[in-house]
Design an enzyme around this catalytic site. Structure first.
Site, PDB file in Angstrom:
ATOM      1  N   ASN A   1      22.483 -12.042  15.882  1.00  0.00           N
ATOM      2  CA  ASN A   1      22.522 -10.664  15.398  1.00  0.00           C
ATOM      3  C   ASN A   1      22.770  -9.643  16.499  1.00  0.00           C
ATOM      4  O   ASN A   1      23.338  -8.585  16.239  1.00  0.00           O
ATOM      5  CB  ASN A   1      21.194 -10.344  14.697  1.00  0.00           C
ATOM      6  CG  ASN A   1      21.008  -8.869  14.488  1.00  0.00           C
ATOM      7  OD1 ASN A   1      21.580  -8.271  13.579  1.00  0.00           O
ATOM      8  ND2 ASN A   1      20.206  -8.239  15.354  1.00  0.00           N
TER       9      ASN A   1
ATOM     10  N   TYR B   1      34.861  -3.559  19.432  1.00  0.00           N
ATOM     11  CA  TYR B   1      33.831  -4.123  18.554  1.00  0.00           C
ATOM     12  C   TYR B   1      34.477  -4.819  17.361  1.00  0.00           C
ATOM     13  O   TYR B   1      34.115  -5.942  17.006  1.00  0.00           O
ATOM     14  CB  TYR B   1      32.911  -2.996  18.087  1.00  0.00           C
ATOM     15  CG  TYR B   1      31.845  -3.395  17.105  1.00  0.00           C
ATOM     16  CD1 TYR B   1      30.679  -4.021  17.530  1.00  0.00           C
ATOM     17  CD2 TYR B   1      31.978  -3.106  15.750  1.00  0.00           C
ATOM     18  CE1 TYR B   1      29.684  -4.368  16.627  1.00  0.00           C
ATOM     19  CE2 TYR B   1      30.984  -3.447  14.841  1.00  0.00           C
ATOM     20  CZ  TYR B   1      29.841  -4.074  15.289  1.00  0.00           C
ATOM     21  OH  TYR B   1      28.858  -4.413  14.386  1.00  0.00           O
TER      22      TYR B   1
END
Length: 254
Positions: free
Chosen positions: A84, A148
């Site tokens: 995560n 990203y």
């Protein structure tokens, strides 16, 4: 308590989406270890049970290997790794040098690979699973967070390849997230009015809560998803309404 006795590691599990995932696993009966560079302000807990925190820099392969060896020594097994940890500041491509964008790639793509490789020796005997926390930013243009988006696109492909290479002992899946309401939501969407306005663009009418992501993660880690591997589960509230529908001058809803 379908995961009672299972051991789960959630990277970046001390706040936001990661904490929501950790709480869902605790509620499902799992023993949960969360890691980050800094400890949380208060323990991550659910149902009267707490996650164990360990400080680790996921960009340091040696520290990551030591961390997973410690988890195995302490708990005797490892059943699920949730990759995560990640994130990015808003930065247009021309506003930073390549080295700054490379750091985003390192955190969001290389670090999950590093953690997965370090966890693999302990996931195999338990016939465990890896969950990659992806993003819709990896499925569409991501202006302002291009590195990203590129990392998340790569992460989803990595998961699919990993699922083939590591089968049948280890399952590997991705959760592809849309917008989530966390304690940092104001940095992305503004004040409460901004958050509400952004939520209204989602077909389900709101941003996801970390608990929504956590429940999906528990499902993919459980025996109920025992034949699910190499899959990408969209957790985005129905996606994004196509912009052309609002721009068009015909076929308007009353």
């Amino acid at each position: 308590m379908e995961l009672k006795g299972r051991v789960v590691v959630v990277t970046g599990g001390t706040r936001g989406v990661g904490a929501g995932i950790a709480r869902a696993f605790l509620a499902a009966g799992a023993e949960v270890v969360v890691c980050a560079r800094r400890p949380p302000a208060e323990p991550v807990a659910a149902g009267g049970r707490e996650a164990v925190f360990t400080a680790v820099d996921l960009r340091d392969p040696g520290a990551v290997a030591e961390f997973f060896a410690g988890v195995a020594d302490r708990h005797g097994r490892l059943d699920c790794l949730v990759n995560n940890a990640g994130g990015t500041p808003y930065r247009l491509l021309g506003e930073g040098g390549a080295e700054r964008h490379a750091r985003v790639l390192e955190l969001n793509l290389i670090a999950p690979m590093t953690a997965s490789l370090a966890a693999h020796p302990w996931l195999r005997p338990s016939r465990g699973s890896v969950l990659m926390i992806g993003s819709v930013s990896g499925t569409r243009p991501s202006p302002g967070t291009a590195a990203y988006g590129a990392a998340k696109a790569g992460l989803e492909n990595l998961a699919r390849s990993m699922a083939v290479e590591w089968a049948p002992e280890v399952r590997v899946n991705s959760l592809v997230l849309g917008m989530v309401r966390t304690e940092l939501a104001h940095l992305h969407y503004g004040d409460e009015a901004g958050v509400a306005a952004v939520g209204a663009t989602v077909p389900l009418g709101r941003l996801a809560e970390p608990s929504d992501v956590g429940e999906a993660a528990v499902f993919l880690a459980s025996d109920r998803a025992g034949y699910v591997s190499g899959a990408s589960l969209l957790v985005h509230g129905g996606g994004e309404r196509p912009a052309f529908l609002d721009a068009a001058t015909v076929n308007k809803e009353n």
